[in-house]
Design a protein around this motif. Sequence first.
Motif, PDB file in Angstrom:
ATOM      1  N   TRP A   1      -4.507  -6.795  21.415  1.00 48.35           N
ATOM      2  CA  TRP A   1      -4.016  -7.326  20.143  1.00 48.35           C
ATOM      3  C   TRP A   1      -4.574  -8.716  19.874  1.00 48.35           C
ATOM      4  O   TRP A   1      -4.878  -9.065  18.722  1.00 48.35           O
ATOM      5  N   ARG A   2      -4.771  -9.535  20.915  1.00 49.31           N
ATOM      6  CA  ARG A   2      -5.330 -10.873  20.719  1.00 49.31           C
ATOM      7  C   ARG A   2      -6.818 -10.777  20.373  1.00 49.31           C
ATOM      8  O   ARG A   2      -7.329 -11.551  19.548  1.00 49.31           O
ATOM      9  N   ILE A   3      -7.518  -9.845  20.999  1.00 55.85           N
ATOM     10  CA  ILE A   3      -8.946  -9.683  20.710  1.00 55.85           C
ATOM     11  C   ILE A   3      -9.148  -9.210  19.276  1.00 55.85           C
ATOM     12  O   ILE A   3     -10.013  -9.725  18.556  1.00 55.85           O
ATOM     13  N   ALA A   4      -8.361  -8.212  18.855  1.00 53.54           N
ATOM     14  CA  ALA A   4      -8.491  -7.690  17.493  1.00 53.54           C
ATOM     15  C   ALA A   4      -8.196  -8.768  16.458  1.00 53.54           C
ATOM     16  O   ALA A   4      -8.890  -8.886  15.444  1.00 53.54           O
ATOM     17  N   ARG A   5      -7.159  -9.562  16.706  1.00 55.59           N
ATOM     18  CA  ARG A   5      -6.833 -10.655  15.786  1.00 55.59           C
ATOM     19  C   ARG A   5      -7.950 -11.689  15.769  1.00 55.59           C
ATOM     20  O   ARG A   5      -8.347 -12.181  14.703  1.00 55.59           O
ATOM     21  N   ALA A   6      -8.497 -12.013  16.931  1.00 52.71           N
ATOM     22  CA  ALA A   6      -9.580 -12.985  17.016  1.00 52.71           C
ATOM     23  C   ALA A   6     -10.818 -12.494  16.273  1.00 52.71           C
ATOM     24  O   ALA A   6     -11.482 -13.265  15.569  1.00 52.71           O
ATOM     25  N   ASP A   7     -11.135 -11.216  16.429  1.00 49.35           N
ATOM     26  CA  ASP A   7     -12.302 -10.645  15.768  1.00 49.35           C
ATOM     27  C   ASP A   7     -12.203 -10.797  14.246  1.00 49.35           C
ATOM     28  O   ASP A   7     -13.150 -11.225  13.580  1.00 49.35           O
ATOM     29  N   LEU A   8     -11.034 -10.461  13.707  1.00 49.47           N
ATOM     30  CA  LEU A   8     -10.840 -10.568  12.263  1.00 49.47           C
ATOM     31  C   LEU A   8     -10.810 -12.023  11.807  1.00 49.47           C
ATOM     32  O   LEU A   8     -11.386 -12.379  10.765  1.00 49.47           O
TER      33      LEU A   8
ATOM     34  N   GLN B   1     -14.714  -8.456  28.420  1.00 47.64           N
ATOM     35  CA  GLN B   1     -14.892  -8.108  29.825  1.00 47.64           C
ATOM     36  C   GLN B   1     -13.550  -7.670  30.376  1.00 47.64           C
ATOM     37  O   GLN B   1     -12.515  -8.264  30.063  1.00 47.64           O
ATOM     38  N   LEU B   2     -13.578  -6.634  31.201  1.00 47.68           N
ATOM     39  CA  LEU B   2     -12.337  -6.064  31.721  1.00 47.68           C
ATOM     40  C   LEU B   2     -12.605  -5.313  33.012  1.00 47.68           C
ATOM     41  O   LEU B   2     -13.750  -4.987  33.338  1.00 47.68           O
ATOM     42  N   GLU B   3     -11.548  -5.059  33.762  1.00 51.18           N
ATOM     43  CA  GLU B   3     -11.683  -4.224  34.956  1.00 51.18           C
ATOM     44  C   GLU B   3     -11.713  -2.762  34.532  1.00 51.18           C
ATOM     45  O   GLU B   3     -10.893  -2.312  33.740  1.00 51.18           O
ATOM     46  N   TYR B   4     -12.676  -2.016  35.097  1.00 52.89           N
ATOM     47  CA  TYR B   4     -12.751  -0.592  34.762  1.00 52.89           C
ATOM     48  C   TYR B   4     -13.502   0.153  35.839  1.00 52.89           C
ATOM     49  O   TYR B   4     -14.566  -0.270  36.306  1.00 52.89           O
ATOM     50  N   SER B   5     -12.950   1.278  36.233  1.00 57.30           N
ATOM     51  CA  SER B   5     -13.564   2.142  37.241  1.00 57.30           C
ATOM     52  C   SER B   5     -12.797   3.454  37.262  1.00 57.30           C
ATOM     53  O   SER B   5     -11.789   3.619  36.548  1.00 57.30           O
ATOM     54  N   LEU B   6     -13.224   4.379  38.104  1.00 57.15           N
ATOM     55  CA  LEU B   6     -12.450   5.601  38.308  1.00 57.15           C
ATOM     56  C   LEU B   6     -11.041   5.283  38.796  1.00 57.15           C
ATOM     57  O   LEU B   6     -10.088   6.007  38.498  1.00 57.15           O
ATOM     58  N   ALA B   7     -10.893   4.178  39.528  1.00 53.73           N
ATOM     59  CA  ALA B   7      -9.585   3.804  40.067  1.00 53.73           C
ATOM     60  C   ALA B   7      -8.710   3.075  39.060  1.00 53.73           C
ATOM     61  O   ALA B   7      -7.487   3.136  39.143  1.00 53.73           O
ATOM     62  N   GLU B   8      -9.319   2.378  38.107  1.00 56.39           N
ATOM     63  CA  GLU B   8      -8.573   1.570  37.141  1.00 56.39           C
ATOM     64  C   GLU B   8      -9.027   1.900  35.726  1.00 56.39           C
ATOM     65  O   GLU B   8     -10.076   1.441  35.272  1.00 56.39           O
ATOM     66  N   ARG B   9      -8.225   2.717  35.032  1.00 56.27           N
ATOM     67  CA  ARG B   9      -8.616   3.167  33.697  1.00 56.27           C
ATOM     68  C   ARG B   9      -7.583   2.801  32.632  1.00 56.27           C
ATOM     69  O   ARG B   9      -7.515   3.427  31.571  1.00 56.27           O
ATOM     70  N   SER B  10      -6.813   1.760  32.874  1.00 53.71           N
ATOM     71  CA  SER B  10      -5.820   1.336  31.887  1.00 53.71           C
ATOM     72  C   SER B  10      -6.460   0.983  30.548  1.00 53.71           C
ATOM     73  O   SER B  10      -5.828   1.109  29.494  1.00 53.71           O
ATOM     74  N   ALA B  11      -7.719   0.529  30.579  1.00 54.55           N
ATOM     75  CA  ALA B  11      -8.403   0.139  29.342  1.00 54.55           C
ATOM     76  C   ALA B  11      -8.606   1.307  28.396  1.00 54.55           C
ATOM     77  O   ALA B  11      -8.912   1.110  27.210  1.00 54.55           O
ATOM     78  N   ASP B  12      -8.442   2.543  28.889  1.00 52.90           N
ATOM     79  CA  ASP B  12      -8.569   3.715  28.010  1.00 52.90           C
ATOM     80  C   ASP B  12      -7.494   3.725  26.925  1.00 52.90           C
ATOM     81  O   ASP B  12      -7.663   4.375  25.886  1.00 52.90           O
ATOM     82  N   ARG B  13      -6.389   3.049  27.166  1.00 52.46           N
ATOM     83  CA  ARG B  13      -5.283   3.087  26.205  1.00 52.46           C
ATOM     84  C   ARG B  13      -5.601   2.294  24.934  1.00 52.46           C
ATOM     85  O   ARG B  13      -5.466   2.811  23.828  1.00 52.46           O
TER      86      ARG B  13
ATOM     87  N   LEU C   1      -7.987  -1.071  25.012  1.00 56.35           N
ATOM     88  CA  LEU C   1      -9.151  -1.953  24.996  1.00 56.35           C
ATOM     89  C   LEU C   1     -10.456  -1.235  24.668  1.00 56.35           C
ATOM     90  O   LEU C   1     -11.233  -1.702  23.829  1.00 56.35           O
ATOM     91  N   LEU C   2     -10.721  -0.101  25.290  1.00 55.67           N
ATOM     92  CA  LEU C   2     -11.980   0.588  25.019  1.00 55.67           C
ATOM     93  C   LEU C   2     -12.026   1.206  23.619  1.00 55.67           C
ATOM     94  O   LEU C   2     -13.050   1.090  22.936  1.00 55.67           O
ATOM     95  N   PRO C   3     -10.954   1.863  23.137  1.00 55.92           N
ATOM     96  CA  PRO C   3     -10.995   2.332  21.753  1.00 55.92           C
ATOM     97  C   PRO C   3     -11.188   1.192  20.757  1.00 55.92           C
ATOM     98  O   PRO C   3     -11.896   1.342  19.759  1.00 55.92           O
ATOM     99  N   MET C   4     -10.547   0.042  21.013  1.00 58.42           N
ATOM    100  CA  MET C   4     -10.718  -1.122  20.146  1.00 58.42           C
ATOM    101  C   MET C   4     -12.165  -1.594  20.154  1.00 58.42           C
ATOM    102  O   MET C   4     -12.755  -1.853  19.097  1.00 58.42           O
ATOM    103  N   ALA C   5     -12.763  -1.715  21.344  1.00 57.90           N
ATOM    104  CA  ALA C   5     -14.140  -2.183  21.448  1.00 57.90           C
ATOM    105  C   ALA C   5     -15.091  -1.244  20.718  1.00 57.90           C
ATOM    106  O   ALA C   5     -16.024  -1.690  20.037  1.00 57.90           O
ATOM    107  N   GLU C   6     -14.861   0.055  20.866  1.00 63.26           N
ATOM    108  CA  GLU C   6     -15.725   1.016  20.195  1.00 63.26           C
ATOM    109  C   GLU C   6     -15.578   0.916  18.681  1.00 63.26           C
ATOM    110  O   GLU C   6     -16.570   0.961  17.948  1.00 63.26           O
TER     111      GLU C   6
END
Length: 350
Positions: free
Chosen positions: A161-168, A182-194, A196-201
């Motif tokens: 939410w802070r990134i999206a607001r900053a972008d606008l 930048q974020l943590e991401y791997s097969l072990a850590e996929r919280s960004a799928d919720r 962060l990654l959809p927002m970045a895309e």
Amino acid sequence: MRYTTFGRRSGLRVSELALGTGNFGTGWGHGAERDEARRIFDGYVEAGGNFFDTANGYQAGQAEVLLGEFLGSQRDDFVLATKYGLGTAPGAGIAHTGNNRKNLVRAVEESLKRLNTDHLDLLWAHITDGMTPIDEILRGFDDLVSAGKIHYAGLSNFPAWRIARADLLAELRGWAPLVGIQLEYSLAERSADRELLPMAEALGLGVTQWSPLGGGFLTGKYRAGNDDSRATKLGMLVHGEKSARETAILDALLGVAEEQGSSATQVAIAWLLHKARRSSTTLIPILGSRTREQFDGTLGALQVNLSDEQFERLSTASAIALGVPHEQALEMREPFAGGRDLQWPTVPVI
């Protein structure tokens, strides 16, 4: 090594793997001595890599010093990214930490000296301090871009939410745009799928992914009980086999590795590269090896070509629950898929 532009908000050309320098130096009591760090640097450059990721606090500033030395007269042949916010010396006080403008300007000047350069290609705010207004950070970035101290800026370890607001906000005020996260991401850590990654895309932001091996968990070595030194030193940065999900991930990973005739390390990185090639934005794993031997083994991921079935098997084993509202949104959209009659689902009144 393949190359791409860093997201859709810039024309910055980067290699598909970045080299992280958190292990350059021994200021934390562990890491790579100068000569070993140099061998890692040379191996990355020989492989065609051009994207270096560091931070003012890595190894209490030693990482920036060593990287600046290694880049030398070839500095402008590479993309150099560093971070500010966490301080350099252990126990840095309130005047030397945080996202505020005072610390931003001071930290950049000190990083430029350690890196022996007059500009940074990319500057990250290392992590949100939860206090500094986002417009203060963005205006600071904009002034540094105007002054030629940095070329691009991004946010690391910030909530969506802070990134999206900053972008606008940057777009509306005509400030230098954010180009990535930048974020943590791997097969072990996929919280960004919720979020962060959809927002970045959606926003066209480039993404660099730290800890692509889950702190070593995805090498499989902790399962065998062969090496727990990194887990002891880094603590929370290392994932473990603590649930059925982690067990399923390792089982799938080791199974695909056997089929490929590759290491688990290589398959874990190859999964990230396969995912990146399917994405409409840029996803760059950051390699953070401590020895040249580790680096060479990891780089073998570039030679691993996963089948779609293998990719999906790994994706399924590592998937996380998306939660509210994402799963409900998927259910609500279901009637509109496949050309069926459009009927709203019955929603219970609560």
